[in-house]
Design an enzyme around this catalytic site. Structure first.
Site, PDB file in Angstrom:
ATOM      1  N   ARG A  34      45.509  30.569  42.850  1.00  0.00           N
ATOM      2  CA  ARG A  34      44.084  30.656  43.186  1.00  0.00           C
ATOM      3  C   ARG A  34      43.815  32.002  43.859  1.00  0.00           C
ATOM      4  O   ARG A  34      44.662  32.528  44.595  1.00  0.00           O
ATOM      5  CB  ARG A  34      43.668  29.526  44.124  1.00  0.00           C
ATOM      6  CG  ARG A  34      42.139  29.505  44.340  1.00  0.00           C
ATOM      7  CD  ARG A  34      41.702  28.517  45.401  1.00  0.00           C
ATOM      8  NE  ARG A  34      40.256  28.637  45.615  1.00  0.00           N
ATOM      9  CZ  ARG A  34      39.619  28.270  46.723  1.00  0.00           C
ATOM     10  NH1 ARG A  34      40.300  27.754  47.739  1.00  0.00           N
ATOM     11  NH2 ARG A  34      38.314  28.428  46.830  1.00  0.00           N
ATOM     12  N   HIS A  35      42.628  32.534  43.639  1.00  0.00           N
ATOM     13  CA  HIS A  35      42.236  33.807  44.254  1.00  0.00           C
ATOM     14  C   HIS A  35      42.263  33.734  45.777  1.00  0.00           C
ATOM     15  O   HIS A  35      42.254  32.651  46.374  1.00  0.00           O
ATOM     16  CB  HIS A  35      40.830  34.203  43.789  1.00  0.00           C
ATOM     17  CG  HIS A  35      39.761  33.225  44.210  1.00  0.00           C
ATOM     18  ND1 HIS A  35      39.216  33.209  45.481  1.00  0.00           N
ATOM     19  CD2 HIS A  35      39.142  32.236  43.531  1.00  0.00           C
ATOM     20  CE1 HIS A  35      38.310  32.255  45.577  1.00  0.00           C
ATOM     21  NE2 HIS A  35      38.246  31.635  44.394  1.00  0.00           N
ATOM     22  N   GLY A  36      42.255  34.889  46.416  1.00  0.00           N
ATOM     23  CA  GLY A  36      42.184  34.960  47.873  1.00  0.00           C
ATOM     24  C   GLY A  36      40.803  34.607  48.405  1.00  0.00           C
ATOM     25  O   GLY A  36      39.834  34.435  47.659  1.00  0.00           O
ATOM     26  N   GLU A  37      40.725  34.512  49.716  1.00  0.00           N
ATOM     27  CA  GLU A  37      39.481  34.097  50.380  1.00  0.00           C
ATOM     28  C   GLU A  37      38.371  35.134  50.222  1.00  0.00           C
ATOM     29  O   GLU A  37      38.611  36.346  50.213  1.00  0.00           O
ATOM     30  CB  GLU A  37      39.742  33.867  51.864  1.00  0.00           C
ATOM     31  CG  GLU A  37      38.541  33.296  52.616  1.00  0.00           C
ATOM     32  CD  GLU A  37      38.814  33.143  54.105  1.00  0.00           C
ATOM     33  OE1 GLU A  37      39.379  32.110  54.493  1.00  0.00           O
ATOM     34  OE2 GLU A  37      38.476  34.072  54.866  1.00  0.00           O
ATOM     35  N   THR A  38      37.136  34.648  50.109  1.00  0.00           N
ATOM     36  CA  THR A  38      35.930  35.478  50.119  1.00  0.00           C
ATOM     37  C   THR A  38      35.082  35.116  51.335  1.00  0.00           C
ATOM     38  O   THR A  38      35.296  34.072  51.959  1.00  0.00           O
ATOM     39  CB  THR A  38      35.090  35.258  48.845  1.00  0.00           C
ATOM     40  OG1 THR A  38      34.507  33.936  48.912  1.00  0.00           O
ATOM     41  CG2 THR A  38      35.931  35.389  47.580  1.00  0.00           C
ATOM     42  N   GLU A  39      34.101  35.942  51.631  1.00  0.00           N
ATOM     43  CA  GLU A  39      33.190  35.601  52.724  1.00  0.00           C
ATOM     44  C   GLU A  39      32.427  34.322  52.415  1.00  0.00           C
ATOM     45  O   GLU A  39      32.088  33.556  53.311  1.00  0.00           O
ATOM     46  CB  GLU A  39      32.211  36.752  52.986  1.00  0.00           C
ATOM     47  CG  GLU A  39      32.841  37.946  53.691  1.00  0.00           C
ATOM     48  CD  GLU A  39      33.454  37.590  55.039  1.00  0.00           C
ATOM     49  OE1 GLU A  39      32.876  36.739  55.764  1.00  0.00           O
ATOM     50  OE2 GLU A  39      34.525  38.119  55.369  1.00  0.00           O
ATOM     51  N   TRP A  40      32.154  34.087  51.137  1.00  0.00           N
ATOM     52  CA  TRP A  40      31.452  32.860  50.769  1.00  0.00           C
ATOM     53  C   TRP A  40      32.336  31.638  50.920  1.00  0.00           C
ATOM     54  O   TRP A  40      31.841  30.552  51.240  1.00  0.00           O
ATOM     55  CB  TRP A  40      30.915  32.978  49.333  1.00  0.00           C
ATOM     56  CG  TRP A  40      29.643  33.779  49.251  1.00  0.00           C
ATOM     57  CD1 TRP A  40      29.239  34.773  50.094  1.00  0.00           C
ATOM     58  CD2 TRP A  40      28.611  33.641  48.273  1.00  0.00           C
ATOM     59  NE1 TRP A  40      28.034  35.285  49.697  1.00  0.00           N
ATOM     60  CE2 TRP A  40      27.625  34.608  48.574  1.00  0.00           C
ATOM     61  CE3 TRP A  40      28.442  32.839  47.159  1.00  0.00           C
ATOM     62  CZ2 TRP A  40      26.477  34.765  47.805  1.00  0.00           C
ATOM     63  CZ3 TRP A  40      27.293  32.992  46.389  1.00  0.00           C
ATOM     64  CH2 TRP A  40      26.322  33.927  46.716  1.00  0.00           C
ATOM     65  N   ASN A  41      33.637  31.768  50.701  1.00  0.00           N
ATOM     66  CA  ASN A  41      34.547  30.674  51.032  1.00  0.00           C
ATOM     67  C   ASN A  41      34.443  30.345  52.512  1.00  0.00           C
ATOM     68  O   ASN A  41      34.303  29.180  52.901  1.00  0.00           O
ATOM     69  CB  ASN A  41      35.997  31.049  50.720  1.00  0.00           C
ATOM     70  CG  ASN A  41      36.345  31.072  49.256  1.00  0.00           C
ATOM     71  OD1 ASN A  41      37.208  31.842  48.846  1.00  0.00           O
ATOM     72  ND2 ASN A  41      35.715  30.249  48.429  1.00  0.00           N
ATOM     73  N   ARG A  85      36.758  38.184  42.563  1.00  0.00           N
ATOM     74  CA  ARG A  85      37.680  37.597  43.547  1.00  0.00           C
ATOM     75  C   ARG A  85      39.043  37.288  42.930  1.00  0.00           C
ATOM     76  O   ARG A  85      40.070  37.405  43.592  1.00  0.00           O
ATOM     77  CB  ARG A  85      37.058  36.353  44.182  1.00  0.00           C
ATOM     78  CG  ARG A  85      36.607  35.255  43.219  1.00  0.00           C
ATOM     79  CD  ARG A  85      35.741  34.247  43.986  1.00  0.00           C
ATOM     80  NE  ARG A  85      35.327  33.082  43.217  1.00  0.00           N
ATOM     81  CZ  ARG A  85      34.243  33.008  42.485  1.00  0.00           C
ATOM     82  NH1 ARG A  85      33.452  34.073  42.359  1.00  0.00           N
ATOM     83  NH2 ARG A  85      33.912  31.896  41.850  1.00  0.00           N
ATOM     84  N   GLU A 110      35.715  30.171  37.082  1.00  0.00           N
ATOM     85  CA  GLU A 110      35.339  28.930  37.735  1.00  0.00           C
ATOM     86  C   GLU A 110      34.210  28.255  36.946  1.00  0.00           C
ATOM     87  O   GLU A 110      33.572  28.873  36.082  1.00  0.00           O
ATOM     88  CB  GLU A 110      34.882  29.227  39.182  1.00  0.00           C
ATOM     89  CG  GLU A 110      34.508  28.020  40.018  1.00  0.00           C
ATOM     90  CD  GLU A 110      35.645  27.029  40.189  1.00  0.00           C
ATOM     91  OE1 GLU A 110      35.855  26.236  39.247  1.00  0.00           O
ATOM     92  OE2 GLU A 110      36.303  27.027  41.250  1.00  0.00           O
TER      93      GLU A 110
END
Length: 244
Positions: A34-41, A85, A110
């Site tokens: 899975r991709h790394g964290e985003t600000e939206w996460n 992302r 996604e």
């Protein structure tokens, strides 16, 4: 909808380490990340197809998973969703693993969550009640209003993509960087009658062995041991079938 030829490895574990696939083996080892964290996460905001880049924590996570994978055996190819992302995560993995070129594939995106995209999860039911009801529905053929996809549509494109990758890379180890909702559906392909039971965390490693297209063996699930030295590795929102 789900394949009937799937099976599960007896040695499934949370901290399994993949080595190079032995020469002559008829399966492809696909390391799904899975991709790394985003600000939206971090903000608990629904992303879907909206193109949000990694935040600084996400870049550190991606570097950590890349360094780990570089120590665990030769990687023949790296595939990625074309969303920022995932693609940025894949490129950081590629840098750590010798500079392989990342192959973009929109089939690894996604789920498109239609009019829910951009909303905070806590507000989605109030702002778009019909769309949110579809999101929470157990009916897999329902499309989300506003151009969204059904679960069946995402399942079809993502499992077909992994099958195609496996056929190209028999006897090899490849990395696929994608999204939480997609990875949950890949899990359902390997476990047709069982939910995964937990979220797919940012940069978690999930290892599948695919042979003859429809024979799926799940070797490792949800492994984030490479994040053990990072603070709060599980705070990123998402990684389930409804979050996007």
């Amino acid at each position: 909808m789900l394949g009937s030829n799937s099976r599960v490895a007896a040695d499934l574990g949370c901290n399994g380490n993949a080595q190079s696939v032995p020469i002559g083996i008829a399966y492809a080892e696909i390391v799904v990340v899975r991709h790394g964290e985003t600000e939206w996460n971090a903000d608990k905001r629904i992303q879907g197809h909206l193109d949000i880049e990694l935040n600084e924590i996400g870049r550190r996570q991606a570097t950590a998973v890349g360094e780990r994978l570089s120590r665990e055996g030769k990687i023949s190819a790296i595939y990625s969703s074309d969303l920022k992302r995932a693609f940025e995560t894949a490129n950081l993995i590629a840098t750590a693993c010798g500079g392989l070129e990342v192959i973009k594939d929109p089939s690894l995106r996604e789920r498109n969550l239609g009019e829910l995209q951009g909303l905070r999860h806590a507000a989605a039911a109030r702002v778009c009640p019909k769309a949110f009801k579809v999101l929470r529905s157990q009916k897999t053929d329902r499309e989300i209003p506003g151009g969204g996809e059904s679960i069946d549509q995402v399942y079809q494109r993502s499992t077909t993509c992994l099958r195609n990758i496996s056929m190209k890379h028999k006897g090899e180890r490849v990395v696929v960087v994608t999204h939480g909702g997609v990875i949950q559906l890949l899990h359902r392909q390997a476990f047709p009658n069982q939910q995964s039971g937990r979220k797919v965390l940012n940069t978690s490693i999930n290892i599948f062995h695919l042979s003859d297209g429809d024979n799926w063996v799940l070797k490792s699930w949800g492994d984030v041991s490479h994040l053990s030295e990072m603070k709060h590795p599980s705070t990123g929102f998402g990684g389930d079938r409804t979050s996007g």
